[in-house]
Motif scaffolding. Structure first.
Motif, PDB file in Angstrom:
ATOM      1  N   TYR A  97      59.889  25.969  64.964  1.00 49.45           N
ATOM      2  CA  TYR A  97      60.820  26.252  63.840  1.00 49.45           C
ATOM      3  C   TYR A  97      62.022  27.016  64.515  1.00 49.45           C
ATOM      4  O   TYR A  97      63.203  26.706  64.164  1.00 49.45           O
ATOM      5  N   VAL A  98      62.079  27.828  65.464  1.00 50.48           N
ATOM      6  CA  VAL A  98      63.187  28.169  66.251  1.00 50.48           C
ATOM      7  C   VAL A  98      64.104  26.941  66.703  1.00 50.48           C
ATOM      8  O   VAL A  98      65.366  26.916  66.484  1.00 50.48           O
ATOM      9  N   GLY A  99      63.401  26.174  67.282  1.00 49.95           N
ATOM     10  CA  GLY A  99      64.028  24.851  67.714  1.00 49.95           C
ATOM     11  C   GLY A  99      65.018  24.417  66.744  1.00 49.95           C
ATOM     12  O   GLY A  99      65.912  23.800  66.680  1.00 49.95           O
ATOM     13  N   TRP A 100      64.287  24.150  65.350  1.00 57.04           N
ATOM     14  CA  TRP A 100      64.818  23.740  64.243  1.00 57.04           C
ATOM     15  C   TRP A 100      66.341  24.329  63.734  1.00 57.04           C
ATOM     16  O   TRP A 100      67.344  23.900  63.646  1.00 57.04           O
ATOM     17  N   VAL A 101      65.895  25.680  63.747  1.00 63.50           N
ATOM     18  CA  VAL A 101      66.984  26.669  63.356  1.00 63.50           C
ATOM     19  C   VAL A 101      68.213  26.315  64.253  1.00 63.50           C
ATOM     20  O   VAL A 101      69.336  26.449  63.788  1.00 63.50           O
ATOM     21  N   SER A 102      68.016  26.551  65.516  1.00 63.78           N
ATOM     22  CA  SER A 102      68.824  26.387  66.549  1.00 63.78           C
ATOM     23  C   SER A 102      69.596  25.074  66.232  1.00 63.78           C
ATOM     24  O   SER A 102      71.066  24.666  66.517  1.00 63.78           O
ATOM     25  N   TRP A 103      68.871  23.993  66.412  1.00 64.33           N
ATOM     26  CA  TRP A 103      69.297  22.640  66.339  1.00 64.33           C
ATOM     27  C   TRP A 103      70.239  22.281  65.000  1.00 64.33           C
ATOM     28  O   TRP A 103      71.327  21.755  65.107  1.00 64.33           O
ATOM     29  N   LEU A 104      69.912  22.941  64.172  1.00 63.22           N
ATOM     30  CA  LEU A 104      70.772  22.653  62.794  1.00 63.22           C
ATOM     31  C   LEU A 104      72.035  23.599  62.893  1.00 63.22           C
ATOM     32  O   LEU A 104      73.047  23.064  62.351  1.00 63.22           O
ATOM     33  N   ALA A 105      71.948  24.607  63.617  1.00 67.64           N
ATOM     34  CA  ALA A 105      73.243  25.595  63.730  1.00 67.64           C
ATOM     35  C   ALA A 105      74.209  24.566  64.777  1.00 67.64           C
ATOM     36  O   ALA A 105      75.221  24.707  64.440  1.00 67.64           O
ATOM     37  N   VAL A 106      73.820  24.021  65.700  1.00 66.07           N
ATOM     38  CA  VAL A 106      74.635  23.172  66.359  1.00 66.07           C
ATOM     39  C   VAL A 106      75.061  21.920  65.686  1.00 66.07           C
ATOM     40  O   VAL A 106      76.315  21.764  65.632  1.00 66.07           O
ATOM     41  N   VAL A 107      74.218  21.463  64.695  1.00 65.39           N
ATOM     42  CA  VAL A 107      74.697  20.360  63.813  1.00 65.39           C
ATOM     43  C   VAL A 107      75.837  20.951  62.846  1.00 65.39           C
ATOM     44  O   VAL A 107      76.901  20.405  62.812  1.00 65.39           O
ATOM     45  N   ALA A 108      75.617  22.011  62.390  1.00 66.34           N
ATOM     46  CA  ALA A 108      76.684  22.586  61.564  1.00 66.34           C
ATOM     47  C   ALA A 108      77.783  23.227  62.256  1.00 66.34           C
ATOM     48  O   ALA A 108      78.847  23.375  61.763  1.00 66.34           O
ATOM     49  N   GLY A 109      77.658  23.434  63.534  1.00 66.35           N
ATOM     50  CA  GLY A 109      78.874  23.779  64.287  1.00 66.35           C
ATOM     51  C   GLY A 109      79.187  25.399  63.987  1.00 66.35           C
ATOM     52  O   GLY A 109      80.353  25.811  63.976  1.00 66.35           O
ATOM     53  N   ASP A 110      78.185  26.044  63.658  1.00 64.58           N
ATOM     54  CA  ASP A 110      78.365  27.590  62.863  1.00 64.58           C
ATOM     55  C   ASP A 110      77.270  28.296  63.639  1.00 64.58           C
ATOM     56  O   ASP A 110      76.263  28.288  63.050  1.00 64.58           O
ATOM     57  N   PRO A 111      77.472  29.202  64.486  1.00 63.17           N
ATOM     58  CA  PRO A 111      76.572  30.195  65.148  1.00 63.17           C
ATOM     59  C   PRO A 111      75.865  31.193  63.959  1.00 63.17           C
ATOM     60  O   PRO A 111      74.755  31.565  63.846  1.00 63.17           O
ATOM     61  N   THR A 112      76.634  31.428  62.712  1.00 64.39           N
ATOM     62  CA  THR A 112      76.271  32.381  61.766  1.00 64.39           C
ATOM     63  C   THR A 112      75.109  31.662  61.124  1.00 64.39           C
ATOM     64  O   THR A 112      74.304  32.186  60.409  1.00 64.39           O
ATOM     65  N   PHE A 113      74.923  30.155  61.139  1.00 63.27           N
ATOM     66  CA  PHE A 113      73.911  29.511  60.800  1.00 63.27           C
ATOM     67  C   PHE A 113      72.712  29.925  61.111  1.00 63.27           C
ATOM     68  O   PHE A 113      71.579  30.038  60.171  1.00 63.27           O
ATOM     69  N   LEU A 114      72.391  30.761  62.130  1.00 63.29           N
ATOM     70  CA  LEU A 114      71.229  31.373  62.554  1.00 63.29           C
ATOM     71  C   LEU A 114      70.433  32.154  61.798  1.00 63.29           C
ATOM     72  O   LEU A 114      69.136  32.430  61.795  1.00 63.29           O
ATOM     73  N   ILE A 115      71.369  32.632  60.948  1.00 63.93           N
ATOM     74  CA  ILE A 115      70.794  33.646  59.898  1.00 63.93           C
ATOM     75  C   ILE A 115      69.739  33.345  58.941  1.00 63.93           C
ATOM     76  O   ILE A 115      68.751  33.611  58.440  1.00 63.93           O
ATOM     77  N   GLU A 116      69.890  31.696  58.864  1.00 60.29           N
ATOM     78  CA  GLU A 116      69.035  30.823  58.011  1.00 60.29           C
ATOM     79  C   GLU A 116      67.666  31.007  58.484  1.00 60.29           C
ATOM     80  O   GLU A 116      66.603  30.583  57.929  1.00 60.29           O
ATOM     81  N   PHE A 117      67.506  31.521  59.832  1.00 61.64           N
ATOM     82  CA  PHE A 117      66.107  31.696  60.262  1.00 61.64           C
ATOM     83  C   PHE A 117      65.170  32.438  59.288  1.00 61.64           C
ATOM     84  O   PHE A 117      63.757  32.146  59.327  1.00 61.64           O
ATOM     85  N   PHE A 118      65.732  33.187  58.879  1.00 59.92           N
ATOM     86  CA  PHE A 118      65.102  34.127  57.552  1.00 59.92           C
ATOM     87  C   PHE A 118      64.839  33.448  56.357  1.00 59.92           C
ATOM     88  O   PHE A 118      64.259  33.834  55.357  1.00 59.92           O
ATOM     89  N   PHE A 119      65.397  32.183  55.986  1.00 57.92           N
ATOM     90  CA  PHE A 119      65.253  31.510  55.006  1.00 57.92           C
ATOM     91  C   PHE A 119      64.562  30.207  55.162  1.00 57.92           C
ATOM     92  O   PHE A 119      65.117  29.216  55.159  1.00 57.92           O
ATOM     93  N   PRO A 120      63.240  30.052  55.375  1.00 59.52           N
ATOM     94  CA  PRO A 120      62.535  28.890  55.828  1.00 59.52           C
ATOM     95  C   PRO A 120      62.875  27.731  54.525  1.00 59.52           C
ATOM     96  O   PRO A 120      62.698  26.498  55.183  1.00 59.52           O
TER      97      PRO A 120
END
Ligand SMILES: [Zn+2]
Length: 293
Positions: A97-120
Motif C-alpha cells: 500500500y505505501v508503495g502505491w501511495v509513494s508511486w502515485l505521489a511521484v506520478v502526481a509530482g506532488d509530495p503533499t499527495f502523500l497525505i492520501e495515505f490516510f484515504f485508501p
C-alpha cells in the motif's frame, strides 16, 4: 563397540512463545521501517524505466521488509511462527500500500499527495484511473485494464508473499534453547559422509530411537559428488543443546561449468546430547587403520 544405544528420539519444535516485548518491537519496527522503505520503493519503481530492473527492485523490497521484521523478531525472541507470519503478512500489505501511495505521489509530482495515505478509497480510485490510461510502455505497447491489474497482482504477491515468507523462514529453521533463553544459532557441519543407502529407512530407525543407524555413516571421499551431511545448530550459552539436520547433498556441474548443489532433507530437528554429538564427530574422522575395532 556400539556408541549409540537405543533411546527415545526427541525432535525440536518451537515452543510458540511470543514475548510481549518482541511483539511490540515488531510493531514499532514495522510502522517505522515499512513507510520509509515504501517511499523509496515507490520512487525507484517510478523513476527507473527498465522493467527488468523493476523486478529486482520488487524482490529487493520484499527482502528489505523481511530482513527488518525477522531481525527484530529474532532480537525479541519471538518463536510463534503463526503470529510472526500474521504480523509479516500485515506489514507486507502495508508495504504494498505505501508503495502505491509513494508511486502515485511521484506520478502526481506532488509530495503533499502523500497525505492520501490516510484515504485508501481515494488511492483505489486513482489506481482505477491509471489502469484505464496505462502507466508505462514496454516494447511500444502500453498495458491497460485487466493485463495491468494482473501485473499489479503479481507485484503485490511478490511484496506481500515475499516479505511474509522471508520473515518466517529466517526464524522457523533456527532452534531456540528454552533453558538459556537464547537462539541456538551457531551453525556448523559435523562432517560429510558417504551417501546413505536407504535414507527413508535411516529416518525411520532414528525416529524410533535407534541411534545405531548413524553407525552406517562413513566419511565421504574428497572426490564424492553425492554425500550425506550432518548440519548442527548449537546453543553457545549452555553448550548443552544441539539440534541436528541430516541432509542428502548432490553436486552436479551444469553446462556452464558451475557447480549446482541440490540438498534434500533426510531428517530434521533431531535433538542430540553432547555425548551423542561426540560420537557423531568420531564417525567423521577417517578410520585409523584397517584393523577391526
Ligand atoms: Zn542453551
Amino acid at each position: 563397540m556400539n556408541e549409540f544405544g537405543t533411546t527415545t528420539a526427541k525432535f525440536y519444535r518451537h515452543s510458540g512463545r511470543a514475548p510481549i516485548l518482541g511483539l511490540i518491537l515488531i510493531g514499532l519496527a514495522g510502522f517505522i521501517a515499512v513507510p520509509i522503505l515504501g517511499l523509496i520503493y515507490g520512487v525507484l519503481i517510478r523513476v527507473i524505466p527498465f522493467i527488468y530492473i523493476n523486478v529486482f527492485i520488487v524482490i529487493g523490497y520484499a527482502y528489505a521488509v523481511g530482513f527488518v521484521l525477522s531481525s527484530v523478531a529474532k532480537y525479541g525472541k519471538v518463536r510463534n511462527m503463526v503470529l510472526l507470519g500474521l504480523a509479516a503478512f500485515f506489514f507486507g500489505v502495508l508495504a504494498d500500500y505505501v508503495g502505491w501511495v509513494s508511486w502515485l505521489a511521484v506520478v502526481a509530482g506532488d509530495p503533499t499527495f502523500l497525505i492520501e495515505f490516510f484515504f485508501p478509497m481515494d488511492i483505489l480510485y486513482f489506481i482505477t484511473v491509471i489502469a484505464e490510461e496505462g502507466a508505462w510502455t514496454i516494447s511500444g505497447t502500453t498495458p491497460t485494464g485487466g493485463f495491468l491489474y494482473f501485473i499489479w497482482f503479481i507485484e503485490a504477491c511478490m511484496v506481500i508473499g515475499g516479505s511474509t515468507y522471508l520473515t518466517v523462514t529466517s526464524l522457523s529453521e533456527t532452534p531456540f534453547c528454552e533453558d538459556s533463553d537464547a537462539w541456538a544459532d551457531k551453525k556448523s557441519q559435523v562432517g560429510a559422509f558417504a551417501p546413505l543407502k536407504n535414507p527413508a529407512q535411516f529416518k525411520q530407525a532414528v525416529t524410533q530411537g535407534n541411534f545405531s543407524a548413524f553407525n552406517e555413516l562413513k566419511p565421504a571421499r574428497p572426490e564424492d559428488m553425492h554425500f550425506t551431511t550432518l548440519q548442527l545448530y548449537e546453543c553457545v550459552q549452555c553448550r548443552n543443546f544441539y539440534v541436528l539436520n541430516v541432509n542428502d547433498v548432490t553436486v552436479t556441474i551444469n553446462n556452464k561449468g558451475k557447480a549446482d548443489t541440490k540438498t534434500r532433507s533426510v531428517l530434521s530437528n533431531l535433538i542430540v546430547t553432547p555425548h551423542q554429538l561426540a560420537s557423531l564427530r568420531r564417525l567423521a574422522e577417517p578410520p585409523p587403520a584397517p584393523a577391526a575395532a
